[in-house]
Design an enzyme around this catalytic site. Sequence first.
Site, PDB file in Angstrom:
ATOM      1  N   ASP A  72      -9.776   9.888   3.986  1.00  0.00           N
ATOM      2  CA  ASP A  72     -11.233   9.698   3.934  1.00  0.00           C
ATOM      3  C   ASP A  72     -11.746   9.642   2.496  1.00  0.00           C
ATOM      4  OD1 ASP A  72     -12.239   9.294   6.514  1.00  0.00           O
ATOM      5  OD2 ASP A  72     -11.953  11.407   7.005  1.00  0.00           O
ATOM      6  N   GLU A 142     -18.346  16.575   4.329  1.00  0.00           N
ATOM      7  CA  GLU A 142     -17.829  16.304   5.675  1.00  0.00           C
ATOM      8  C   GLU A 142     -16.864  17.416   6.080  1.00  0.00           C
ATOM      9  OE1 GLU A 142     -15.475  12.691   6.096  1.00  0.00           O
ATOM     10  OE2 GLU A 142     -14.837  13.334   8.092  1.00  0.00           O
ATOM     11  N   GLN A 194     -24.330  16.812  24.597  1.00  0.00           N
ATOM     12  CA  GLN A 194     -25.129  18.030  24.814  1.00  0.00           C
ATOM     13  C   GLN A 194     -24.273  19.276  24.638  1.00  0.00           C
ATOM     14  OE1 GLN A 194     -27.346  18.029  28.536  1.00  0.00           O
ATOM     15  NE2 GLN A 194     -27.390  15.804  28.539  1.00  0.00           N
ATOM     16  N   CYS A 382       5.331   0.411  -5.806  1.00  0.00           N
ATOM     17  CA  CYS A 382       6.062   1.661  -5.947  1.00  0.00           C
ATOM     18  C   CYS A 382       7.468   1.516  -5.372  1.00  0.00           C
ATOM     19  CB  CYS A 382       5.273   2.811  -5.332  1.00  0.00           C
ATOM     20  SG  CYS A 382       5.660   4.381  -6.132  1.00  0.00           S
ATOM     21  N   HIS A 509       0.222   2.575  -7.801  1.00  0.00           N
ATOM     22  CA  HIS A 509      -0.413   2.222  -6.523  1.00  0.00           C
ATOM     23  C   HIS A 509      -1.778   1.578  -6.764  1.00  0.00           C
ATOM     24  CE1 HIS A 509       2.333   4.126  -3.638  1.00  0.00           C
ATOM     25  NE2 HIS A 509       2.572   4.982  -4.611  1.00  0.00           N
ATOM     26  N   GLU A 511      -3.517  -0.170  -4.905  1.00  0.00           N
ATOM     27  CA  GLU A 511      -4.408  -0.192  -3.730  1.00  0.00           C
ATOM     28  C   GLU A 511      -5.507   0.852  -3.797  1.00  0.00           C
ATOM     29  OE1 GLU A 511      -1.224   0.695  -3.749  1.00  0.00           O
ATOM     30  OE2 GLU A 511      -0.741   2.269  -2.293  1.00  0.00           O
TER      31      GLU A 511
HETATM   32  N1  GLN Z   1      10.394   7.232  -3.205  1.00  0.00           N
HETATM   33  C1  GLN Z   1      10.055   6.603  -4.453  1.00  0.00           C
HETATM   34  C2  GLN Z   1       9.877   7.613  -5.570  1.00  0.00           C
HETATM   35  O1  GLN Z   1       9.673   8.767  -5.321  1.00  0.00           O
HETATM   36  C3  GLN Z   1       8.824   5.739  -4.306  1.00  0.00           C
HETATM   37  C4  GLN Z   1       7.590   6.512  -4.035  1.00  0.00           C
HETATM   38  C5  GLN Z   1       6.465   5.667  -3.526  1.00  0.00           C
HETATM   39  O2  GLN Z   1       6.669   4.537  -3.117  1.00  0.00           O
HETATM   40  N2  GLN Z   1       5.262   6.197  -3.497  1.00  0.00           N
HETATM   41  O3  GLN Z   1       9.930   7.259  -6.711  1.00  0.00           O
END
Ligand code: GLN
Length: 538
Positions: A72, A142, A194, A382, A509, A511
Amino acid sequence: MDTKLIFVTGGVVSSLGKGITAAALGRLLKERGYKVSIMKLDPYLNVDPGTMNPYQHGEVFVTDDGAETDLDIGHYERFIDEDLTKLNNTTTGQIYSAVLDRERRGGYQGGTVQVIPHITDEIKLRIKRAITALSPEIMIVEIGGTVGDIESQPFLEAIRQLKTQLAVHQCCFIHVTLIPYLSASGELKTKPTQHSVKELQSIGIQPDVIVCRSDYPIDRGIRSKIGLFCNVPEENVIENLNARSLYEVPLMLEERGLCRVVLNTLSLEQREPDLRKWSAMVQGDISPEKECNIALVGKYVELHDAYLSVAEALRHSGIANNARVNIKWIAAEDVERGCPEEIFKDVDGILVPGGFGERGIDGMMVASRYAREHMLPYFGICLGMQIAVIEYARHVLGWADAHSTEVDFNAKHPVINLMEDQVNNIERIGGTLRLGSYTCRLEKDSLAYKLYNEEEVHERHRHRYEFNNEFLDAFRASGMKFTGWNPRRGLAEIIELPDHPFFVGVQFHPEFKSRPDAAHPIFRGFIAAALEYKAAGK
Ligand code: GLN
């Protein structure tokens, strides 16, 4: 403390989209010029979700300051467009750890340590600490779980106590519930709501606003009935229907007047929001002109929440490219057993996301190889980058035994291995990964630089293993480019294959930093490449 507080609780069932409601409200307040922050109190006993299996919990969202948090928090960041911190997520585990630690240090001076007041005090302290550090005008809090759960009781008790310390109009309680539809009688039922509100009242909390999730419109009669039984004005009963796009929720709630009644309750100035840009973005999400198919090859694909931020970042990139991105969820183990030509025949790009452990690794490697050899856009995140490196070592450099020491400790070519400072860290697995934001410096002559258009970027990490620089020269000599580096520690952050239309692996990452109205540059480039691949009819 002048900050106004909004508490969001949930009733009847879990998975109601309470987090989305809270996040959407945050956006609506922010669009009115209020400084908003938002936090989540999670009732489980884990200190954080970092050690939980994704099947249990969904994705672990990582903040800039390296907290492993509930997914979240990702919704909050995407909706209110603020980078949050470890202060924005607290768990029962953290609360108890802090209290027990204090007890061991003699901090209670011989007193009996109890849930009330010590645990509830610690909960209140965490809320106040976040408010002091982040100084919002409005803090949304929350409470995870569902009213009636044993686990969330101390949190509810704490916010009840907190209210008694606040001024009139300083806080607002929103209860999000479900109004189920009984098809046999063709009716929407209010009774569960309710009951759930009664439960809240019995612990001393009277909701000011009730948000009703429903598959069907809730007419005035139902709203007035809920109002009557639950002790709130009818206009404070807000319908929350299923949206075509997640990002449409703020617009729907705006139309239903949620923000207006909340501001009334808090006695704050009513202001007009300017939602034109947000609406245009939602329109782009709902009716794009193009489309493409992306294979997401992972280990936990049965539970889409395990890759929530990746899926959202793909959606943002679709919006940026005027395209619908259809995700084809592919279990890595199915690729191991199946025929890649068949599995990938209708996809325009392959994404291998993050992951841990051995299961599915071989299938991911088949996927990476297929993308490399077929000039199909590839994006490895990753673990997905590590997979691309291992696959390349095996089939281009000819090191059949190349591996990551995460899987094969004795590999002769450990192309991915442990960072030195991680070697003694494995015993205590919680919170010991390389976590949070690190600088990445980009090589000018690279696709990454072209996409970011910046020389230095900051990206979030969550991993233990790294590219092994011992093999750097060999990789370079055969054509792989290393286009992003951690300047302080010399760690490889981005790899690319220049003779390929889009073959990018990132150790971080991306994302987590994508936003609906500002797609992450690499994701955006990946989708642009997938659309080109599709247009070329390959
Ligand atoms: N398992 C891998 C590492 O620890 C990749 C980790 C991941 O993809 N977040 O480096």
